[in-house]
Design an enzyme around this catalytic site. Structure first.
Site, PDB file in Angstrom:
ATOM      1  N   GLU A 104      -0.799  22.584  33.743  1.00  0.00           N
ATOM      2  CA  GLU A 104       0.572  22.752  33.226  1.00  0.00           C
ATOM      3  C   GLU A 104       1.001  21.513  32.443  1.00  0.00           C
ATOM      4  O   GLU A 104       1.625  21.606  31.382  1.00  0.00           O
ATOM      5  CB  GLU A 104       1.534  23.029  34.391  1.00  0.00           C
ATOM      6  CG  GLU A 104       1.298  24.404  35.002  1.00  0.00           C
ATOM      7  CD  GLU A 104       2.044  24.638  36.299  1.00  0.00           C
ATOM      8  OE1 GLU A 104       2.074  23.709  37.135  1.00  0.00           O
ATOM      9  OE2 GLU A 104       2.592  25.737  36.484  1.00  0.00           O
ATOM     10  N   GLU A 124      -3.436  28.167  42.061  1.00  0.00           N
ATOM     11  CA  GLU A 124      -2.270  28.300  42.933  1.00  0.00           C
ATOM     12  C   GLU A 124      -2.319  29.529  43.830  1.00  0.00           C
ATOM     13  O   GLU A 124      -1.930  29.497  44.989  1.00  0.00           O
ATOM     14  CB  GLU A 124      -0.976  28.342  42.106  1.00  0.00           C
ATOM     15  CG  GLU A 124      -0.506  26.984  41.609  1.00  0.00           C
ATOM     16  CD  GLU A 124      -1.155  26.581  40.292  1.00  0.00           C
ATOM     17  OE1 GLU A 124      -2.188  27.175  39.915  1.00  0.00           O
ATOM     18  OE2 GLU A 124      -0.629  25.658  39.646  1.00  0.00           O
TER      19      GLU A 124
HETATM   20  N1  T1G Z   1      -3.239  17.597  46.556  1.00  0.00           N
HETATM   21  C1  T1G Z   1      -3.478  16.760  47.590  1.00  0.00           C
HETATM   22  N2  T1G Z   1      -4.699  16.378  47.966  1.00  0.00           N
HETATM   23  C2  T1G Z   1      -5.715  16.858  47.260  1.00  0.00           C
HETATM   24  C3  T1G Z   1      -5.550  17.741  46.185  1.00  0.00           C
HETATM   25  C4  T1G Z   1      -4.236  18.107  45.837  1.00  0.00           C
HETATM   26  N3  T1G Z   1      -3.979  18.905  44.812  1.00  0.00           N
HETATM   27  N4  T1G Z   1      -6.770  18.050  45.689  1.00  0.00           N
HETATM   28  C5  T1G Z   1      -7.655  17.388  46.431  1.00  0.00           C
HETATM   29  N5  T1G Z   1      -7.038  16.674  47.379  1.00  0.00           N
HETATM   30  C6  T1G Z   1      -7.670  15.785  48.366  1.00  0.00           C
HETATM   31  C7  T1G Z   1      -8.539  16.544  49.343  1.00  0.00           C
HETATM   32  O1  T1G Z   1      -7.798  16.998  50.455  1.00  0.00           O
HETATM   33  C8  T1G Z   1      -9.548  15.489  49.731  1.00  0.00           C
HETATM   34  O2  T1G Z   1      -8.948  14.648  50.659  1.00  0.00           O
HETATM   35  C9  T1G Z   1      -9.729  14.687  48.452  1.00  0.00           C
HETATM   36  O3  T1G Z   1      -8.561  14.944  47.654  1.00  0.00           O
HETATM   37  C10 T1G Z   1     -10.948  15.063  47.636  1.00  0.00           C
HETATM   38  O4  T1G Z   1     -10.956  16.483  47.450  1.00  0.00           O
HETATM   39  C11 T1G Z   1       3.214  23.075  40.321  1.00  0.00           C
HETATM   40  C12 T1G Z   1       2.087  24.287  42.669  1.00  0.00           C
HETATM   41  C13 T1G Z   1      -9.998  18.805  42.506  1.00  0.00           C
HETATM   42  C14 T1G Z   1     -11.878  20.476  42.545  1.00  0.00           C
HETATM   43  O5  T1G Z   1      -5.361  23.594  44.075  1.00  0.00           O
HETATM   44  O6  T1G Z   1      -9.723  22.149  44.122  1.00  0.00           O
HETATM   45  O7  T1G Z   1      -0.477  22.358  41.117  1.00  0.00           O
HETATM   46  O8  T1G Z   1     -10.374  15.172  52.587  1.00  0.00           O
HETATM   47  O9  T1G Z   1     -12.998  16.955  48.829  1.00  0.00           O
HETATM   48  O10 T1G Z   1     -14.942  18.566  46.148  1.00  0.00           O
HETATM   49  O11 T1G Z   1       1.846  24.894  39.771  1.00  0.00           O
HETATM   50  O12 T1G Z   1     -10.105  18.981  45.463  1.00  0.00           O
HETATM   51  O13 T1G Z   1     -10.854  13.170  51.179  1.00  0.00           O
HETATM   52  O14 T1G Z   1      -8.807  13.244  52.620  1.00  0.00           O
HETATM   53  O15 T1G Z   1     -11.857  18.749  47.494  1.00  0.00           O
HETATM   54  O16 T1G Z   1     -14.561  16.743  44.396  1.00  0.00           O
HETATM   55  C15 T1G Z   1      -3.264  23.121  42.391  1.00  0.00           C
HETATM   56  C16 T1G Z   1      -7.099  21.458  44.675  1.00  0.00           C
HETATM   57  C17 T1G Z   1      -2.245  22.540  43.310  1.00  0.00           C
HETATM   58  C18 T1G Z   1      -6.669  21.777  43.289  1.00  0.00           C
HETATM   59  C19 T1G Z   1     -12.086  18.237  43.693  1.00  0.00           C
HETATM   60  N6  T1G Z   1      -4.472  22.351  42.456  1.00  0.00           N
HETATM   61  N7  T1G Z   1      -8.231  20.582  44.703  1.00  0.00           N
HETATM   62  O17 T1G Z   1     -13.061  18.720  44.595  1.00  0.00           O
HETATM   63  O18 T1G Z   1     -13.107  16.859  46.339  1.00  0.00           O
HETATM   64  S1  T1G Z   1      -0.753  23.461  43.344  1.00  0.00           S
HETATM   65  C20 T1G Z   1      -5.450  22.645  43.315  1.00  0.00           C
HETATM   66  C21 T1G Z   1      -9.480  21.002  44.453  1.00  0.00           C
HETATM   67  C22 T1G Z   1       0.020  23.090  41.911  1.00  0.00           C
HETATM   68  C23 T1G Z   1       1.836  23.616  40.333  1.00  0.00           C
HETATM   69  C24 T1G Z   1       1.295  23.687  41.647  1.00  0.00           C
HETATM   70  C25 T1G Z   1     -10.593  20.013  44.647  1.00  0.00           C
HETATM   71  C26 T1G Z   1     -11.118  19.402  43.336  1.00  0.00           C
HETATM   72  P1  T1G Z   1      -9.784  14.019  51.828  1.00  0.00           P
HETATM   73  P2  T1G Z   1     -12.272  17.342  47.613  1.00  0.00           P
HETATM   74  P3  T1G Z   1     -14.018  17.702  45.351  1.00  0.00           P
END
Ligand code: T1G
Length: 711
Positions: A104, A124
Site C-alpha cells: 500500500e 491480509e
Molecule cells: N508484523 C510484525 N512482526 C512480523 C511481521 C509483521 N508484519 N512480519 C514478520 N514479523 C516477524 C515474525 O513474527 C518473526 O519474528 C520475524 O518477523 C521474521 O519473520 C494496513 C493491515 C515478511 C515473508 O502479513 O509473511 O499490512 O519469530 O520468520 O520467513 O493493510 O514474515 O523472529 O520473533 O516470518 O523471512 C501484512 C507477514 C500485515 C506479512 C518474511 N503483512 N510476514 O518471512 O521471516 S497486515 C504480512 C511474512 C497489513 C495493512 C495491513 C513473513 C515474511 P520472530 P519470519 P521470513
C-alpha cells in the site's frame, strides 16, 4: 526508524526496523518526517523510498494490532496520502517482500520499481482482515477489477514479473536496489506527478463487472468455509467501483476493516500467524534442550525406505529441498512405481507453472532408486515409510543400524507407533526420531516430529531444520500413542460414531463439521484414509468381536461402536472399494453419495439395541465431536507431550485442515470460554459415563476456574 540522506539531488528515505521493516508507529512517524523534510528541502528534486536490510516493509506491524500503539498517529493512510501529495516524484524501490501495508505504501508512491527476486502481495485475508491502508481502493485502479479481486481475496504473493505484467510496478531491475531507485528517480525528476497519483485515477469497470463480482462471490462462499474476511475483501473492492469518489470508497474500506479487526476471526488468524513462528522455537524443558542451543547437522543426502504414495511424497519433499535422495523398495516393480510417482509429481508442477522443466529434470536426477540397503552407508538421514507395523519397522531399523554411518539419523514416518520401541531395535537410540508426514506428503505442510526417551538434541534440531528446508511446518512433540494429532483424532472419531447410533446419519454429522469449517467430515475422512486401517489397529488391540462373544456396545468397560467394523466386514473399506460410509460409484471414486444400505444398517443397529433415535442438532454434533478432541489436547499439555497450545493448534491447522479463522482447537476452546467447555464436558460425562474421553482433563478443570487463562 527511517532515515533521509541525499545522493546528488535525490532524497533517499530508508526504513530501518529489523527484521522486516514492519510499519509500526516509529516507522510510520519516521517515514512521515522524512517525507516532510525531503519535500521542504529545495535541493531535493525526487525521492526514493526503500527498506534497509532484507526487505521493503513487509506490512503493518501485526504485533501492534489491538494495542493502543496501532492508533498512534500518523496512521498508515496518513503517511500514504502525504507521500502521494508531494510534488516531487517518489519512487518505491522494492526488494524482498512488499506485502500488505508495504505494498500500500508503494502504491502511494508515484512510481514503483522492484528487484527481480522481489515479491508483492496482500496477505491480509490470511490474517482475517483486508488491505485497510487504501489497498482495496488503489489496486483496482491499477490492475483492473478482476486481478485486484484475485490478488486481494487469495492473499497470494506475486513475483516481480507478474507484478510488472499486472501494472503494479513500472520496472523490474537487477543489482543494488537503492542505486537502481536513484537512477530511476533521476529519470523522472521534474515530470508532473499529478497523473501518477493512483487515488486520482478512475476505476475501469468493464461491462461485465457485476458478473465478475457475482462469480467471485459464489467461489468465495464455497471456499472460505465460514471465514468472513474473503467476502469482506470482495465487498471492499466492490466499494471502489460503486463509490462516486475515492474518499467515499476509502470510508467504506475503513468501516469494513474495523468490523473485521474487532472480530474473533481476525484475532484467531493473527494468533495462528505468530503460532506458526512460535513452534519453530522448540524446547524440551525436562531435558534442558532447545532451539537456541542445539545445532542441526547438515543434511547432504537422504534416503526414504518404501516407495508407496507416502514414500514417494516424502522423497519429493526432500528433492524439493535440493537433497540427493535414495529410494528403496523390495523389488523392481515397486521401485519403478515410486520413481514414476515422483516423476508425475514433478510433471504436475511443470504443467502448473510452479517449476520450469529444467528444474524438474534436475530434481528427478537427484532421485536414486535402489534395491540395496548397502547404498545407504553414507547418507545423513533415512526416513522409513514402510507398513505401519511395529515388527516390520523394527526389522527395518535393525537393518539401517547395521549399514548406516554412526552419525546418520534414523527417522520413522509412523502415524502413532512407539518411537522408543523402534529405537530399541538399534544401537543408536539417540539418533532415532519420528517424522510424521501427512498425506499427500509432498503437499501437506505439517510434519509432526517426535522425540523418544533417548533422542538427542542434535537429532531434534536436525529434523526441525530439515522440515523447514522442505518448506514445511515442523512441530516437535513427545512420544505417546498417536502423538498429538492422531491421539486427539481418536476421541473425535469415537464420538462421531456414537452420534450415528443415537440419531444422526453420516452426512448429517459431516455437514455440521463442514459448516464448522473443517474441510471434510469425520466419515468422509475415514472413507478417504480407508476403514481397514482403524480396523487393523482395533484387531491388534483385541477390540473386534470375531466370535460374537463380546457385548455389542462395550469393550473393556468402555462404550464402543462396532458400526465401522460392520462396514469393513461387508468389504466396505472406503473410497478404494467404492463404498464405505458413503457410496462412491466405483472403486477410487471421490464423490460421496448417501447410501441407503448404510443408513438402513445404522437404523437397524439402533433398533436392535433398543436405542431410541432422536433428532440431534448441529450444536450438539459440534460439541460432541470437538470437545473430546479438545479435552484430549488438555491431557496432552498436562503430560507435556506438547509444550504449548500453539504446538497443538498448528498440528491441527496444517495437518487436518482445521479452520484457521478459529485459530485451532485450543484457541477455539479459549474463545468459547474454558469454563463453558468444561461445563459441557461435565454435562456429557453425566450422560455418557462409559467414555473416558468425557472425563475432564485436570488441566482443563484448573484453567477453567481461572479468570484469565494462559495456556
Ligand atoms: N508484523 C510484525 N512482526 C512480523 C511481521 C509483521 N508484519 N512480519 C514478520 N514479523 C516477524 C515474525 O513474527 C518473526 O519474528 C520475524 O518477523 C521474521 O519473520 C494496513 C493491515 C515478511 C515473508 O502479513 O509473511 O499490512 O519469530 O520468520 O520467513 O493493510 O514474515 O523472529 O520473533 O516470518 O523471512 C501484512 C507477514 C500485515 C506479512 C518474511 N503483512 N510476514 O518471512 O521471516 S497486515 C504480512 C511474512 C497489513 C495493512 C495491513 C513473513 C515474511 P520472530 P519470519 P521470513
Amino acid at each position: 526508524m527511517a532515515e533521509l540522506s541525499t545522493v546528488g539531488d535525490v532524497g533517499v528515505v530508508r526504513v530501518k526496523y529489523p527484521p522486516v521493516n514492519a510499519l509500526g508507529f516509529p516507522v510510520r512517524k519516521g517515514i512521515w518526517d522524512c517525507i516532510q523534510r525531503a519535500s521542504r528541502n529545495s535541493s531535493i528534486r525526487c525521492i526514493v523510498l526503500c527498506g534497509d536490510g532484507r526487505t521493503f516493509p513487509a506490512g503493518a506491524d501485526i504485533s501492534e494490532f489491538g494495542t493502543n500503539k496501532a492508533g498512534m498517529g500518523p496512521s498508515l493512510v496518513d503517511v500514504i496520502h502525504a507521500i502521494e501529495a508531494t510534488d516531487k516524484p517518489v519512487v518505491a524501490a522494492i526488494h524482498g517482500t512488499a506485502l500488505g501495508g508495504g505494498l500500500e505504501l508503494a502504491l502511494g508512491c508515484h512510481y514503483r520499481i522492484i528487484r527481480k527476486d522481489g515479491r508483492v502481495g496482500f496477505p491480509e485475508v490470511t490474517l482475517g482482515i483486508l488491505p485497510g491502508g487504501t489497498g482495496t481502493q488503489r489496486l483496482p485502479r491499477v490492475t483492473g477489477i478482476a486481478d485486484a479481486l484475485e490478488i486481494i481475496t487469495s492473499g497470494k504473493p506475486l513475483s516481480a514479473r507478474a507484478a510488472l505484467a499486472k501494472g503494479i510496478v513500472d520496472q523490474v531491475v537487477e543489482g543494488d536496489i537503492v542505486k537502481q531507485g536513484i537512477a530511476f528517480a533521476k529519470s523522472v525528476a521534474g515530470k508532473p506527478v499529478a497523473p501518477r497519483r493512483i487515488s486520482q485515477m478512475k476505476v475501469n469497470a468493464p461491462a461485465n463487472v457485476r458478473q465478475i463480482f457475482d462469480e467471485m462471490r459464489a467461489k468465495l462462499i464455497k471456499s472460505s468455509r465460514g471465514a468472513i474476511a474473503p467476502l469482506t475483501c470482495l465487498q471492499s473492492v466492490e466499494a471502489a467501483v460503486t463509490s462516486p469518489t475515492y474518499a467515499q470508497g476509502l470510508r467504506k474500506e475503513s468501516e469494513l476493516m474495523m468490523m473485521l479487526m474487532t472480530s474473533g476471526q481476525a484475532r484467531a488468524q493473527q494468533y495462528a500467524f505468530f503460532a506458526e513462528r512460535a513452534v519453530t522455537k522448540w524446547e524440551v524443558p525436562s531435558r534442558g534442550v532447545g532451539f537456541k542451543t542445539a545445532k542441526p547437522l547438515a543434511i547432504k543426502s537422504a534416503a526414504v525406505i518404501g516407495a508407496g504414495t507416502m514414500g514417494a511424497g516424502i522423497a519429493m519433499s526432500l528433492l524439493s529441498a535440493g537433497i540427493p535422495t535414495f529410494m528403496i523398495e523390495r523389488n523392481d516393480e515397486f521401485l519403478q512405481r515410486g520413481v514414476d510417482t515422483v516423476k508425475s509429481f514433478l510433471g504436475y508442477y511443470v504443467v502448473k507453472g510452479r517449476m520450469g522443466a529444467p528444474q524438474a529434470k534436475k530434481l528427478q536426477a537427484l532421485l536414486k532408486p535402489t534395491l540395496s540397503y548397502g547404498d545407504l552407508k553414507d547418507v545423513d538421514i533415512v526416513i522409513e515409510a514402510v507398513f505401519e507395523n511395529m515388527k516390520i519397522k523394527q526389522e527395518v531399523f535393525g537393518k539401517l543400524d547395521a549399514v548406516c554411518k554412526p552419525s546418520a539419523i534414523l527417522a520413522s514416518n509412523t502415524s502413532g507407533l512407539d518411537i522408543d520401541q523402534m529405537a530399541s531395535a538399534t544401537k543408536r537410540p539417540e539418533n532415532v526420531i519420528g517424522m510424521h508426514f501427512f498425506a499427500p506428503a509432498h503437499i501437506m505442510r505439517l510434519v509432526e516430529n517426535i522425540y523418544g526417551k533417548k533422542t538427542s538434541a542434535v537429532a531434534m534440531a536436525t529434523v526441525m531444520d530439515l522440515t523447514k528446508k522442505m518448506g514445511k511446518v515442523g512441530v516437535l512433540v513427545g512420544n505417546c500413542s498417536g502423538f498429538v494429532g492422531n491421539r486427539m483424532l481418536g476421541a473425535y472419531a469415537t464420538e462421531a460414531s456414537f452420534l450415528l447410533e443415537e440419531g444422526c446419519l453420516p452426512h448429517e454429522v459431516d455437514q455440521a463439521l463442514r459448516d464448522f469449517g473443517l474441510p471434510m467430515g469425520m466419515f468422509q475422512m475415514s472413507d478417504l484414509s480407508g476403514l481397514d486401517i482403524g480396523y487393523k489397529g482395533r484387531t491388534e488391540r483385541g477390540l473386534i468381536d470375531t466370535d460374537g462373544s463380546k457385548p455389542a456396545r462395550y469393550r473393556n468397560g468402555q462404550r464402543y461402536s462396532p458400526l465401522a467394523d460392520m462396514l469393513v466386514e461387508k468389504g466396505r473399506l472406503g473410497q478404494k472399494t467404492g463404498k464405505g460410509f458413503y457410496n462412491y460409484g466405483k472403486p477410487g471414486g471421490r464423490m460421496p453419495q448417501r447410501d441407503p444400505e448404510v443408513e438402513q444398517l445404522i437404523l437397524d443397529f439402533s433398533e436392535k439395541h433398543g436405542i431410541k433415535r432422536r433428532q440431534i442438532y448441529a450444536e450438539e454434533i459440534i460439541e460432541r465431536c470437538l470437545y473430546p478432541l479438545i479435552n484430549e489436547g488438555f491431557r496432552i499439555l498436562q503430560e507435556e507431550i506438547a509444550r504449548t497450545m500453539e504446538e497443538i493448534d498448528i498440528t491441527w491447522l496444517y495437518g487436518y485442515g482445521w479452520p484457521r479463522h478459529t485459530g485451532g482447537p485450543m484457541f477455539y476452546a479459549k474463545q468459547v470460554g474454558l469454563q463453558r467447555v468444561y461445563e459441557r464436558i461435565l454435562h456429557y460425562q453425566k450422560q455418557f459415563p462409559y467414555s473416558t474421553h468425557w472425563y475432564p482433563a485436570d488441566l482443563l478443570q484448573k484453567m477453567a476456574s481461572q479468570p484469565a487463562h494462559k495456556l
